[in-house]
Design a protein around this motif. Structure first.
Motif, PDB file in Angstrom:
ATOM      1  N   LEU A   6       0.889  -1.172   0.058  1.00 17.88           N
ATOM      2  CA  LEU A   6       0.032   0.070   0.020  1.00 17.88           C
ATOM      3  C   LEU A   6       0.738   1.151   0.151  1.00 17.88           C
ATOM      4  CD1 LEU A   6      -2.865   1.534   0.130  1.00 17.88           C
ATOM      5  CD2 LEU A   6      -2.694   1.145   2.778  1.00 17.88           C
ATOM      6  N   ALA A   7       1.794   1.377   0.887  1.00 24.25           N
ATOM      7  CA  ALA A   7       2.683   2.287   0.886  1.00 24.25           C
ATOM      8  C   ALA A   7       3.489   2.618  -0.383  1.00 24.25           C
ATOM      9  CB  ALA A   7       3.809   2.467   2.156  1.00 24.25           C
ATOM     10  N   ARG A   8       3.852   1.720  -1.119  1.00 25.30           N
ATOM     11  CA  ARG A   8       4.694   1.728  -2.295  1.00 25.30           C
ATOM     12  C   ARG A   8       3.442   2.326  -3.426  1.00 25.30           C
ATOM     13  NH1 ARG A   8       7.786  -2.194  -1.904  1.00 25.30           N
ATOM     14  NH2 ARG A   8       5.978  -3.967  -1.923  1.00 25.30           N
ATOM     15  N   ALA A   9       2.353   1.686  -3.454  1.00 22.64           N
ATOM     16  CA  ALA A   9       1.477   2.055  -4.343  1.00 22.64           C
ATOM     17  C   ALA A   9       1.070   3.490  -4.203  1.00 22.64           C
ATOM     18  CB  ALA A   9       0.139   1.108  -4.480  1.00 22.64           C
ATOM     19  N   LEU A  10       0.722   3.839  -2.905  1.00 25.93           N
ATOM     20  CA  LEU A  10       0.423   5.302  -2.618  1.00 25.93           C
ATOM     21  C   LEU A  10       1.685   6.224  -3.144  1.00 25.93           C
ATOM     22  CD1 LEU A  10      -1.249   5.117   0.765  1.00 25.93           C
ATOM     23  CD2 LEU A  10      -2.346   5.683  -1.576  1.00 25.93           C
ATOM     24  N   GLY A  11       3.035   5.776  -2.662  1.00 24.21           N
ATOM     25  CA  GLY A  11       3.753   6.895  -3.049  1.00 24.21           C
ATOM     26  C   GLY A  11       4.058   6.897  -4.667  1.00 24.21           C
ATOM     27  N   ASP A  12       3.826   5.608  -5.370  1.00 23.47           N
ATOM     28  CA  ASP A  12       3.808   5.802  -6.854  1.00 23.47           C
ATOM     29  C   ASP A  12       2.706   6.723  -7.547  1.00 23.47           C
ATOM     30  OD1 ASP A  12       5.990   3.981  -7.042  1.00 23.47           O
ATOM     31  OD2 ASP A  12       4.696   2.183  -7.379  1.00 23.47           O
ATOM     32  N   ALA A  13       1.410   6.774  -6.732  1.00 20.61           N
ATOM     33  CA  ALA A  13       0.355   7.606  -7.137  1.00 20.61           C
ATOM     34  C   ALA A  13       0.645   9.039  -6.691  1.00 20.61           C
ATOM     35  CB  ALA A  13      -0.924   6.900  -6.500  1.00 20.61           C
ATOM     36  N   LEU A  14       1.563   9.123  -5.838  1.00 18.89           N
ATOM     37  CA  LEU A  14       1.635  10.317  -5.317  1.00 18.89           C
ATOM     38  C   LEU A  14       2.672  11.096  -6.039  1.00 18.89           C
ATOM     39  CD1 LEU A  14       1.041  12.795  -2.881  1.00 18.89           C
ATOM     40  CD2 LEU A  14       2.985  11.883  -1.794  1.00 18.89           C
TER      41      LEU A  14
END
Length: 168
Positions: A14-22
């Protein structure tokens, strides 16, 4: 209240996906703030870079709140109670009602006219239970002493009351 737990692996993903989206949004915000091209916009005081990231997370936070309200309203429109909304969010029924006051549609109601008397049927917004209150043809007043799971059951109880208090 139910608390949803995620595994450490899910949290990491989740942290990786949110970082990628951010990142694309953070780049756009930082570029607008500094006027620098993308390849140089992160060349700055680390505090300024971190504050840009923080400002971007604020944008995301606002959008998450908006989307959360939409999800709560959608669940409410399909009949989810404030108790269920609260359980899904890990808060009380009252907390859900305060957080999303428009999540539930206005309580439906109905009118019953029998034996010369009238009774009003109303669904409670929080529990979804049905109640009735009425006046018989003889002037007697009555009301449900508890909620009923269906409108039909509340109407039957109200009808029985009106029948008992019909005009002579």
């Amino acid at each position: 209240m139910t608390s949803i737990e995620i595994t450490p692996e899910e949290r990491s993903e989740l942290a990786r996906a949110l970082g990628d989206a951010l990142n694309p949004l953070a780049r756009a915000v930082r570029s607008r703030e500094t006027g620098l091209p993308e390849n140089r916009m992160w060349n700055a005081d680390p505090a300024e870079v971190a504050l840009s990231a923080l400002a971007t997370w604020k944008v995301v936070d606002t959008e998450v709140k908006r989307l959360t309200a939409i999800a709560a309203a959608t669940a409410g429109s399909y009949g989810a109670s404030y108790e269920q909304l609260g359980a899904a969010w890990g808060i009380t029924r009252q907390g859900a009602r305060k957080k999303w006051p428009e999540a539930r549609p206005a309580a439906p109601h109905g009118m019953l006219e029998l034996f010369g008397g009238t009774a009003e049927l109303e669904q409670e917004a929080e529990s979804g239970d049905w109640r009735w209150a009425g006046v018989g043809a003889d002037g007697a007043r009555g009301a449900a002493d508890r909620g009923y799971p269906t409108k039909e059951e509340a109407a039957a109880r109200a009808g029985a009351f009106l029948g008992e208090h019909a005009a002579p």
